[in-house]
Design a protein around this motif. Structure first.
Motif, mmCIF file in Angstrom:
data_model
loop_
_atom_site.group_PDB
_atom_site.id
_atom_site.type_symbol
_atom_site.label_atom_id
_atom_site.label_comp_id
_atom_site.label_asym_id
_atom_site.label_seq_id
_atom_site.Cartn_x
_atom_site.Cartn_y
_atom_site.Cartn_z
ATOM 1 N N LEU A 19 -36.143 -22.599 24.802
ATOM 2 C CA LEU A 19 -35.359 -23.946 25.493
ATOM 3 C C LEU A 19 -35.247 -25.251 24.661
ATOM 4 O O LEU A 19 -34.761 -26.077 25.069
ATOM 5 C CB LEU A 19 -36.118 -24.136 26.901
ATOM 6 N N ARG A 20 -35.909 -25.234 23.510
ATOM 7 C CA ARG A 20 -35.907 -26.430 22.636
ATOM 8 C C ARG A 20 -35.765 -25.946 21.193
ATOM 9 O O ARG A 20 -36.397 -25.967 20.401
ATOM 10 C CB ARG A 20 -37.330 -27.022 22.816
ATOM 11 N N PRO A 21 -34.557 -25.453 21.043
ATOM 12 C CA PRO A 21 -34.252 -24.689 19.923
ATOM 13 C C PRO A 21 -34.107 -25.897 18.641
ATOM 14 O O PRO A 21 -33.658 -26.883 19.255
ATOM 15 C CB PRO A 21 -32.640 -23.922 20.024
ATOM 16 N N ALA A 22 -34.272 -25.383 17.552
ATOM 17 C CA ALA A 22 -34.030 -26.258 16.474
ATOM 18 C C ALA A 22 -32.583 -26.652 16.137
ATOM 19 O O ALA A 22 -31.798 -25.921 16.749
ATOM 20 C CB ALA A 22 -34.574 -25.744 15.182
ATOM 21 N N PRO A 23 -32.209 -27.550 15.482
ATOM 22 C CA PRO A 23 -30.773 -27.918 15.284
ATOM 23 C C PRO A 23 -30.079 -26.608 14.621
ATOM 24 O O PRO A 23 -30.771 -25.834 13.937
ATOM 25 C CB PRO A 23 -30.812 -29.179 14.358
ATOM 26 N N LEU A 24 -28.838 -26.447 14.914
ATOM 27 C CA LEU A 24 -28.173 -25.191 14.278
ATOM 28 C C LEU A 24 -28.131 -25.237 12.826
ATOM 29 O O LEU A 24 -27.663 -26.394 12.290
ATOM 30 C CB LEU A 24 -26.684 -25.294 14.837
ATOM 31 N N PRO A 25 -28.662 -24.424 11.973
ATOM 32 C CA PRO A 25 -28.889 -24.386 10.574
ATOM 33 C C PRO A 25 -27.351 -24.254 10.165
ATOM 34 O O PRO A 25 -26.476 -23.930 10.624
ATOM 35 C CB PRO A 25 -29.359 -23.223 10.226
ATOM 36 N N ALA A 26 -27.237 -25.017 8.838
ATOM 37 C CA ALA A 26 -25.767 -24.962 8.255
ATOM 38 C C ALA A 26 -25.449 -23.586 7.594
ATOM 39 O O ALA A 26 -24.036 -23.459 7.771
ATOM 40 C CB ALA A 26 -25.858 -26.171 6.974
ATOM 41 N N LYS A 27 -26.359 -22.948 7.405
ATOM 42 C CA LYS A 27 -25.870 -21.398 6.742
ATOM 43 C C LYS A 27 -26.965 -20.412 7.263
ATOM 44 O O LYS A 27 -27.908 -20.682 7.786
ATOM 45 C CB LYS A 27 -25.948 -21.388 5.305
ATOM 46 N N ILE A 28 -26.413 -19.282 6.997
ATOM 47 C CA ILE A 28 -27.296 -17.929 7.155
ATOM 48 C C ILE A 28 -26.967 -16.959 6.091
ATOM 49 O O ILE A 28 -25.584 -16.875 6.030
ATOM 50 C CB ILE A 28 -27.213 -17.262 8.735
ATOM 51 N N GLN A 53 -18.933 -14.294 16.247
ATOM 52 C CA GLN A 53 -19.324 -15.417 16.466
ATOM 53 C C GLN A 53 -20.445 -15.630 17.595
ATOM 54 O O GLN A 53 -21.193 -16.587 17.576
ATOM 55 C CB GLN A 53 -18.180 -16.533 16.545
ATOM 56 N N GLN A 54 -20.092 -14.872 18.562
ATOM 57 C CA GLN A 54 -21.188 -14.837 19.329
ATOM 58 C C GLN A 54 -22.436 -14.472 19.205
ATOM 59 O O GLN A 54 -23.639 -14.749 19.382
ATOM 60 C CB GLN A 54 -20.709 -14.022 20.755
ATOM 61 N N ASP A 55 -22.658 -13.203 18.082
ATOM 62 C CA ASP A 55 -23.739 -12.533 17.690
ATOM 63 C C ASP A 55 -24.293 -13.336 16.838
ATOM 64 O O ASP A 55 -25.479 -13.669 16.862
ATOM 65 C CB ASP A 55 -23.046 -11.360 17.020
ATOM 66 N N LEU A 56 -23.531 -14.306 16.002
ATOM 67 C CA LEU A 56 -24.241 -15.166 14.991
ATOM 68 C C LEU A 56 -24.719 -16.574 15.738
ATOM 69 O O LEU A 56 -25.679 -16.902 15.419
ATOM 70 C CB LEU A 56 -22.872 -15.949 14.199
ATOM 71 N N LYS A 72 -22.431 -17.099 -2.309
ATOM 72 C CA LYS A 72 -23.937 -17.125 -2.848
ATOM 73 C C LYS A 72 -24.582 -16.635 -1.832
ATOM 74 O O LYS A 72 -25.665 -16.663 -1.673
ATOM 75 C CB LYS A 72 -24.373 -18.592 -3.248
ATOM 76 N N GLY A 73 -24.075 -15.604 -1.128
ATOM 77 C CA GLY A 73 -24.737 -14.675 -0.391
ATOM 78 C C GLY A 73 -24.887 -15.366 1.246
ATOM 79 O O GLY A 73 -25.283 -14.671 2.197
ATOM 80 N N ASP A 74 -24.373 -16.441 1.457
ATOM 81 C CA ASP A 74 -24.456 -17.056 2.780
ATOM 82 C C ASP A 74 -23.062 -17.117 3.429
ATOM 83 O O ASP A 74 -21.974 -17.345 2.854
ATOM 84 C CB ASP A 74 -25.066 -18.480 2.615
ATOM 85 N N ILE A 75 -23.160 -17.487 4.690
ATOM 86 C CA ILE A 75 -22.004 -17.921 5.508
ATOM 87 C C ILE A 75 -22.326 -19.341 6.125
ATOM 88 O O ILE A 75 -23.455 -19.435 6.681
ATOM 89 C CB ILE A 75 -21.675 -16.800 6.500
ATOM 90 N N SER A 76 -21.364 -20.163 6.180
ATOM 91 C CA SER A 76 -21.535 -21.310 6.737
ATOM 92 C C SER A 76 -21.359 -21.148 8.332
ATOM 93 O O SER A 76 -20.058 -20.667 8.629
ATOM 94 C CB SER A 76 -20.980 -22.454 6.158
ATOM 95 N N ILE A 77 -22.175 -21.870 9.122
ATOM 96 C CA ILE A 77 -21.896 -21.718 10.622
ATOM 97 C C ILE A 77 -21.948 -22.961 11.427
ATOM 98 O O ILE A 77 -22.198 -22.768 12.566
ATOM 99 C CB ILE A 77 -22.950 -20.577 11.117
ATOM 100 N N GLY A 78 -21.830 -24.014 10.715
ATOM 101 C CA GLY A 78 -22.105 -25.311 11.581
ATOM 102 C C GLY A 78 -20.841 -25.328 12.636
ATOM 103 O O GLY A 78 -21.257 -26.143 13.563
ATOM 104 N N SER A 79 -19.762 -24.814 12.529
ATOM 105 C CA SER A 79 -18.660 -24.777 13.353
ATOM 106 C C SER A 79 -18.863 -24.167 14.665
ATOM 107 O O SER A 79 -18.088 -24.258 15.725
ATOM 108 C CB SER A 79 -17.544 -24.668 12.868
ATOM 109 N N LEU A 80 -20.050 -23.146 14.641
ATOM 110 C CA LEU A 80 -20.273 -22.488 15.824
ATOM 111 C C LEU A 80 -20.711 -23.503 16.824
ATOM 112 O O LEU A 80 -20.658 -22.956 18.219
ATOM 113 C CB LEU A 80 -21.296 -21.803 15.600
#
Length: 480
Positions: free
Chosen positions: A172-181, A383-386, A440-448
């Motif tokens: 219930l107190r998640p960290a900020p959404l990371p920029a990448k995964i 996007q829901q899974d991410l 570089k092996g990552d996807i950017s996810i900030g827009s989620l």
């Protein structure tokens, strides 16, 4: 925040794969995706629409070879029909409250019709996701905020009695959404390893990589999921060819092994792993293995101790994770992990994360979750899974749809462009196709972090076919 399901519609669409994907008992060349539209009423009288989507996965939820792929599709359609009926009969409740209240009767209804717990979970999960998306869109807030402010109603529940005194605060107190995964690339059982293995006449030639060698150069992946088939000699030979490619990298890499239920018992997979460790050509690959996924058939996995392998490497359940009781049962047998897949249930994933955190607080082993994939195509499903796995704090996720399906898989260009416009970090245009962007092996996810469950964009629902009523019950001969 309480909502009531007012209306739910089900459609589906076919897709073709750009290359065949072998996993477990089958090789897939195409499939169908279910799309769900839910209209809900909020307590203030306003209404909102939410979405969910998921592949109608053949030969994974039920691997009975006597069943055709179309039989598997009907099983999943029937589970979805039963879930829709259960939720439409309900009144107002929170999204989690709806799940917890409907879970026992839905599982029982599916069992009465010969549908296993994994199939039952699929049906309920699609409804749960659409309901949650509608709530988030109705409130105009992202999924992460809906959880942080507990608009979702997450609370201790009788369906998970061991969590009666659990602390849900981390969820219930998640960290900020990371920029990448990081993307964990799946290497299927018939995937070419070297480019030289592909003859000129067999080339797809669509601008995307085809061999593992090309994938590493094209996407820059550092995480890999390697399928194994239960044939020790063939598996070792293939893993040595894979290692020869991965070992070229100067930087560290990590792999997971997916047994896909192909091993007869715990002794067989433990012996296989011991033999891997003895091979000089596999020294670096073995040192890079994070865990082994579901090596034993689900019929035996939750009744067979896995200690012989678990003493050497963590082992997780995946196909065995049908009922909510599966992870506690697996823990008693030596498993320390469980996969998260949106198709198995978003609330199940959150409850399992709470379990892992609670069990890890003692002096015993560390319990964990992994992020796995079941053909999550771009758009709603992906996007829901991410959004879910990043809420769980996971830093790498298995993804394979971008490799086996080209972009939006034949959906309208208008839909693809809507998603590109709303999520330019996640997608890009390449050779005239809207595709997942991997750098570089990552996807950017900030827009989620947009209002809704992973996105505010609607799919092109009108272009999909109405989902046919499940042909049910299946013929007795086919069901045996």
């Amino acid at each position: 925040m309480k909502v009531r399901l007012v209306e739910i519609e089900r459609r589906e669409r076919p897709y073709r794969m750009r290359m065949p994907f072998r996993f477990g008992v089958t090789t897939a060349t195409g499939g169908r995706q279910a799309i769900v539209r839910a209209r809900v009423r909020l307590e203030d009288g306003s209404e909102a629409v939410g979405w969910s989507a998921e592949a109608l996965g053949a030969k994974w939820f039920d691997k009975n070879l006597a069943l055709r792929d179309e039989d598997n599709h009907h099983q999943l359609r029937r589970a979805l029909e039963l879930a829709c009926e259960a939720y439409l009969d309900a009144g107002f409740d929170t999204p989690f409250g709806h799940f917890a209240a409907r879970y026992p009767q839905h599982m029982a209804a599916c069992e009465a019709e010969g549908l296993n717990a994994l199939i039952a979970s699929y049906g309920q999960s699609l409804v749960d996701r659409a309901l949650l998306d509608a709530l988030c869109r109705g409130l105009g807030i992202p999924f992460r905020r809906a959880v942080a402010e507990n608009h979702v109603g997450l609370a201790p529940t009788p369906i998970a009695p061991e969590l009666a005194a659990a602390d849900f605060a981390p969820l219930l107190r998640p960290a900020p959404l990371p920029a990448k995964i990081a993307v964990r690339h799946t290497v299927g059982l018939v995937d070419p390893i070297l480019s030289s293995e592909i003859g000129p006449q067999d080339r797809i030639g669509d601008g995307l990589p085809e061999s593992l060698e090309e994938v590493v150069a094209f996407y820059g992946n550092r995480f890999f999921k390697l399928k194994i088939a239960g044939d020790e000699a063939a598996d070792i030979e293939r893993l040595e060819r894979i290692a020869a490619v991965l070992d070229r990298a100067a930087e560290p890499y990590a792999v997971t092994l997916d047994g896909n239920e192909q091993y007869s018992d715990a002794g067989a997979i433990a012996a296989f792993y011991a033999h891997l460790a003895e091979r000089p050509a596999l020294r670096r690959l073995c040192a890079s293995i994070l865990y082994v996924e579901q090596p034993i058939n689900r019929a035996l996995a939750l009744s067979t101790p896995i200690d012989a392998l678990a003493r050497r490497i963590p082992v997780i359940i995946d196909e065995s994770d049908g009922a909510l009781s599966a992870f506690p049962r697996a823990r008693a047998l030596g498993y320390t992990g469980v996969s998260s897949k949106a198709c198995k249930g978003i609330w199940k994933a959150m409850l399992n994360l709470a379990r892992a955190a609670r069990w890890s607080a003692g002096d015993g082993p560390a319990y964990f979750m992994s992020a796995e994939d079941l053909t999550c195509e771009p758009g709603i499903c992906l996007q829901q899974d991410l959004a879910l796995v990043t809420l769980l704090g996971l830093t790498h996720v298995e993804r394979n749809a971008h490799h086996f399906i080209d972009g939006f898989g034949g959906r309208s260009q208008a839909e693809a462009r809507r998603f590109l416009a709303a999520h330019p970090d996640l997608y890009h245009e390449q050779d005239g196709h809207i595709r997942l962007r991997i750098a570089k092996g990552d996807i950017s996810i900030g827009s989620l972090d947009a209002p809704g469950f992973g996105t505010s964009v609607d799919p092109d629902f009108a272009a999909a076919e109405p989902m046919p009523k499940a042909a049910w019950p299946m013929a007795a001969a086919a069901a045996k």
